[in-house]
Write an enzyme that holds these catalytic residues in place. Structure first.
Site, mmCIF file in Angstrom:
data_model
loop_
_atom_site.group_PDB
_atom_site.id
_atom_site.type_symbol
_atom_site.label_atom_id
_atom_site.label_comp_id
_atom_site.label_asym_id
_atom_site.label_seq_id
_atom_site.Cartn_x
_atom_site.Cartn_y
_atom_site.Cartn_z
ATOM 1 N N HIS A 176 0.808 -1.212 0.000
ATOM 2 C CA HIS A 176 0.000 0.000 0.000
ATOM 3 C C HIS A 176 0.851 1.276 0.000
ATOM 4 O O HIS A 176 0.336 2.367 -0.221
ATOM 5 C CB HIS A 176 -0.956 0.000 1.203
ATOM 6 C CG HIS A 176 -2.246 0.735 0.942
ATOM 7 N ND1 HIS A 176 -2.331 1.814 0.106
ATOM 8 C CD2 HIS A 176 -3.500 0.525 1.408
ATOM 9 C CE1 HIS A 176 -3.577 2.258 0.079
ATOM 10 N NE2 HIS A 176 -4.320 1.492 0.854
ATOM 11 N N ARG A 177 2.146 1.142 0.222
ATOM 12 C CA ARG A 177 2.988 2.326 0.076
ATOM 13 C C ARG A 177 3.035 2.752 -1.388
ATOM 14 O O ARG A 177 3.173 3.922 -1.715
ATOM 15 C CB ARG A 177 4.433 2.027 0.531
ATOM 16 C CG ARG A 177 4.572 1.774 2.008
ATOM 17 C CD ARG A 177 5.994 1.372 2.344
ATOM 18 N NE ARG A 177 6.426 0.190 1.604
ATOM 19 C CZ ARG A 177 7.641 -0.346 1.708
ATOM 20 N NH1 ARG A 177 8.545 0.199 2.492
ATOM 21 N NH2 ARG A 177 7.965 -1.428 1.030
#
Lengths: 365, 492
Positions: free
Chosen positions: B463-464
């Site tokens: 999700h980064r």
């Protein structure tokens, strides 16, 4: 008067040019070519000692070694300014100071070999054994200085520590007491820019030397790779202490060119460009250039200096490798100055235990 | 005189190091302190200065292997003794007196590195401790696991799954020799499997028994609470001892003790490195996992028709091939899933190619070889590459190069009969797709319930690098292609 400017004071340019400073010049005027050559020899020898000890660690002959590469001028320049009756309270990196003080080479390495609890008798050379606890030695120095103050002698305590230690409570407490009692103690901080992997800027948002005036202690910020500046500053500080002027703080701005210890790998946290930059400020290089200018150094002198260094290194190696393993029962020695019943019982028990391995040599192995 | 140099503890409390490179060869003359090798510890790469002046007579361990502290690595033929007093040096005829014995680190095994800033020391600390328990070594030997041990152990030292798997694929240069020696040494002492089984005695008595080659488990103790005394050991000598004088290595045990309720095996090799990579990935990259279940009947029909087509019949195109192709196409529409988070550089690396990793279960464990430039291959090319890659992985002949440089991964858990999961990202990648088993299920089809071929896709993404919108679109694209292959025409 002394100029307490925040810029590191220099007497020697990177090219080895002697730069006049009216306030400091009188303190090093006596150093003629031969005296400067002696300082240079000390620096070459201690660098050689450092290299040899690092090699001995890599070869399994020492457990650990804290290299001083790059800090030769700061250590030699200050140590050679001392009188024999002054007392040194070092950290664990002042092996060049120990050499200048005349500590036996084998005694320097025996602790790092795990062969002894401490290397030498502090009172024979007026230098305490290395303090591994960061900054603890500054309190010892202040306490010793309070003692000589009461004895009304003019000996001075000098304590060595690093930039990282200035963040420790002990160092700050030592400065509070030194200032309160105007104790004859010199706080000699080698700012080598790195507290293991932590850059000095992280813990010192102002110059380290700026901290001392807050305690009421005047400070000098000098180029620690300039042996003349170091010697001048140390002589000034010693003179103040001897004449009732109280403590002085010296920040010798230098650089740890090697790892923190042989167990460290600075390439993991340090920009190689920084090291390259400091290599141009190498303390030996600078003094060598001055000696060239003075025409004191010749190829013969150079070869002779290297031969001395090699001989010292060979002596160090032979002494280190030749150290006999300590007797198991010697662990009980030097715990108390007076007889202790509990310890005696433990010694007897342990001796009995050792005997139970069998009387024939090797049988118990 | 031949002097043997054993690997010292090069840091504080280190137990092993890897010889990165030898700078000398047998026959070379070396000076004292001459740089002879580069050695990498858990803390640093250090230059090894020669401890002697003389001629190198033997390199005991080749470059690239991990050596335990105390093991011989190089021997020198030293003439005279001028620079090298005997005390600390090790003569060949007294191998027990290690050069490191005198130094404190000889007892390093129980210590852990305690200074800050030195990397993954903990992972490398445990092995010799187990070595020091002879029973464990004997047990491993007995169970036959020791055969794999030296090869994998010898080449350990890579960082990620990809690197380490490379070492598995590599032929073991010195398989067996040293580790087997270790095992043999270890059977000098009584084989015991746990502390509870260890006969009660004292260190001096154990030392005596070891010197006499007596297995204490065969000795009856007459001391307090069954303690074995010196006299018990001596009395035992007069009783039946194997005529050869060899120590008893495998005590005859019957009954429940023959099947221990638990056993302990060292964490090492591929297991150790997989664990490290997974921990690093799971606790560095914030994982999001999404699921999509789709009717893949049209894809199954497509595969059937391809198999019937003479031009494709032998290509070996399967559902994994189609999923791989669909993934490459979908990457083109959502490049964010094909990126890497470069923390040290503070940058996001966008790959303009797809090196497609395929998680492969092999007898040695998990490896993730990848197909280079998979996005440039057509269906037949992908099928051929997949076949080649899985064959090599199972045979353990995967080229090291194929194990690094992956950009995104597919794992086929359907082959195990599983529908869905939450895969952990291969470290350094932004997404991993798990494909489940194809099942015939009652499914909505054109307003009716019909038996359809249904498959679940599970996508984990970092999700980064990837937001829900992008991850979802990527997964939906793959689903769309599998549900209706003709829709590819709208995407390329």
């Amino acid at each position: 008067m002394i100029d307490f400017s925040p810029q590191p004071v220099q007497l020697l340019s990177l090219d080895g040019e002697r730069m006049p400073r009216p306030d400091l010049d009188p303190w090093v005027d006596d150093l003629d070519g031969l005296a400067l050559l002696a300082l240079y020899r000390d620096m070459v020898v201690v660098r050689r000692i450092d290299t040899e000890a690092t090699a001995l660690q890599r070869q399994g002959e020492l457990g650990l070694w804290p290299p001083l590469l790059g800090q030769e001028a700061a250590q030699v320049g200050s140590a050679r300014a001392l009188r024999d009756d002054d007392f040194i309270f070092p950290s664990y990196r002042e092996n060049a100071v120990a050499y200048c003080r005349g500590v036996n080479l084998t005694d320097i390495v025996k602790v790092w070999r795990g062969n002894a609890q401490s290397g030498w008798d502090p009172y024979t050379v007026n230098m305490a054994t290395p303090a591994i606890i960061i900054g603890a030695q500054t309190l010892h120095a202040t306490g010793w200085a309070l003692g000589v103050q009461r004895d009304e002698v003019d000996s001075v305590a000098i304590t060595y520590f690093g930039d990282g230690a200035t963040s420790e409570g002990d160092v700050n407490e030592a400065m509070v007491f030194a200032a309160s009692f105007q104790a004859p103690v010199v706080f000699f901080c080698q700012n080598n820019h790195w507290a293991i992997s932590e850059p000095v800027g992280l813990q010192a948002h102002r110059q380290i030397a700026d901290r001392a005036p807050g305690f009421g202690i005047p400070s000098l910020r000098i180029d620690g790779n300039d042996v003349l500046a170091v010697m001048a500053a140390t002589r000034i500080a010693l003179d103040r202490a001897r004449t009732g002027g109280g403590p002085t703080f010296i920040e010798a701005v230098t650089y740890r060119m090697g790892p923190h210890t042989t167990a460290d790998d600075p390439s993991r946290y340090r920009d190689p460009a920084e090291l390259a930059e400091w290599k141009t400020r190498d303390p030996l290089l600078r003094l060598h250039r001055l000696l060239e200018r003075l025409e004191v150094i010749t190829p013969e002198v150079e070869a002779e200096t290297q031969a001395i260094a090699d001989a010292v290194a060979a002596e160090l190696r032979a002494g280190c490798i030749g150290l006999a393993d300590p007797e198991p029962l010697s662990v009980f020695d030097h715990v108390y100055t007076t007889p202790n019943a509990t310890l005696e019982r433990q010694r007897t028990d342990y001796a009995g235990y050792l005997t139970s391995f069998g009387s024939q040599p090797g049988e118990g192995r | 005189m031949i002097k043997v140099f054993k690997l010292p503890d090069l840091g504080e409390g280190l137990t092993e190091s890897e010889i990165v490179a030898w700078l000398v060869a047998p026959g070379d003359e070396v000076a004292l302190n001459q740089h002879i090798a580069d050695v990498e510890t858990a803390k640093a790469v250090v230059e090894l200065p020669s401890p002697f002046a003389g001629v190198v007579s033997e390199l005991h361990r080749p470059a690239g292997v991990v050596v335990h502290v105390g093991e011989p690595i190089v021997s020198f033929d030293v003439v005279g003794d001028a620079d090298t007093p005997d005390a600390g040096a090790t003569d060949a005829d007294t191998p027990d007196a290690g050069a490191t014995d005198a130094a404190a680190p000889a007892q390093a095994e129980k210590r852990e590195a305690n200074l800050v800033g030195y990397g993954p020391a903990v992972e490398r600390g445990g092995h010799p401790q187990r070595r020091a328990r002879p029973g464990g070594g004997a047990a491993v030997l007995a169970s036959g696991l020791a055969v794999d041990d030296p090869a994998e152990d010898g080449s350990a030292g890579g960082q990620a799954v990809g690197d380490t798997a490379a070492s598995v694929g590599r032929a073991a240069p010195d398989a067996g020799t040293s580790a087997v020696t270790d095992q043999v040494t270890s059977v000098d002492q009584p084989a015991v499997t746990s502390g509870a089984d260890r006969p009660r005695s004292t260190p001096p008595v154990r030392a005596l028994a070891r010197d006499l080659g007596i297995d204490l488990t065969t000795v009856t103790g007459t001391g307090r609470d069954g303690l074995i005394t010196r006299d018990d050991v001596r009395a035992h000598i007069t009783k039946s001892v194997p005529a050869t004088g060899l120590p008893v290595t495998t005590p005859d045990r019957s009954g429940p003790e023959a099947f221990p309720r638990e056993t302990r095996a060292p964490i090492k090799s591929l297991r150790k490195l997989t664990a490290k990579a997974m921990v690093q990935s799971a606790f560095t990259a914030p994982h999001v996992t999404e699921f999509l279940t789709i009717d893949v009947t049209p894809t199954v029909e497509l595969l059937d028709s391809l198999r019937a087509d003479r031009g494709f019949a032998d290509a070996g195109i399967g559902i994994l091939t189609v999923v791989a192709k669909a993934l490459c196409i979908a990457v083109g529409r959502t490049p964010a899933v094909n990126t890497r988070w470069d923390e040290s550089a503070g940058e996001i690396v966008q790959f303009h190619y797809v090196n497609l990793g395929i998680a492969a279960a092999t007898p040695r464990g998990l490896v993730v070889p990848n197909i280079v430039d998979a996005d440039r291959l057509d269906l037949q090319g992908l099928a051929a590459a997949l076949a080649e890659l899985t064959t090599a992985a199972r045979a353990g002949t995967t080229a090291p190069a194929a194990l690094s440089g992956g950009t995104i991964t597919v794992t086929n858990i359907g082959v195990f009969g599983i529908d869905a999961g939450t895969p952990i990202l291969n470290p350094g990648e932004a997404a991993i797709l798990a494909m489940g088993a194809i099942r015939s299920r009652p499914w909505e089809y054109r307003g009716q319930i019909a038996l359809r071929k249904v498959l679940t896709l599970s996508l984990s993404f970092d999700h980064r690098l990837v937001d829900g919108e992008q991850g979802s679109r990527f997964l939906a694209d793959i689903g769309t292609i599998l549900a209706d292959p003709a829709r590819v025409l709208t995407m390329i």
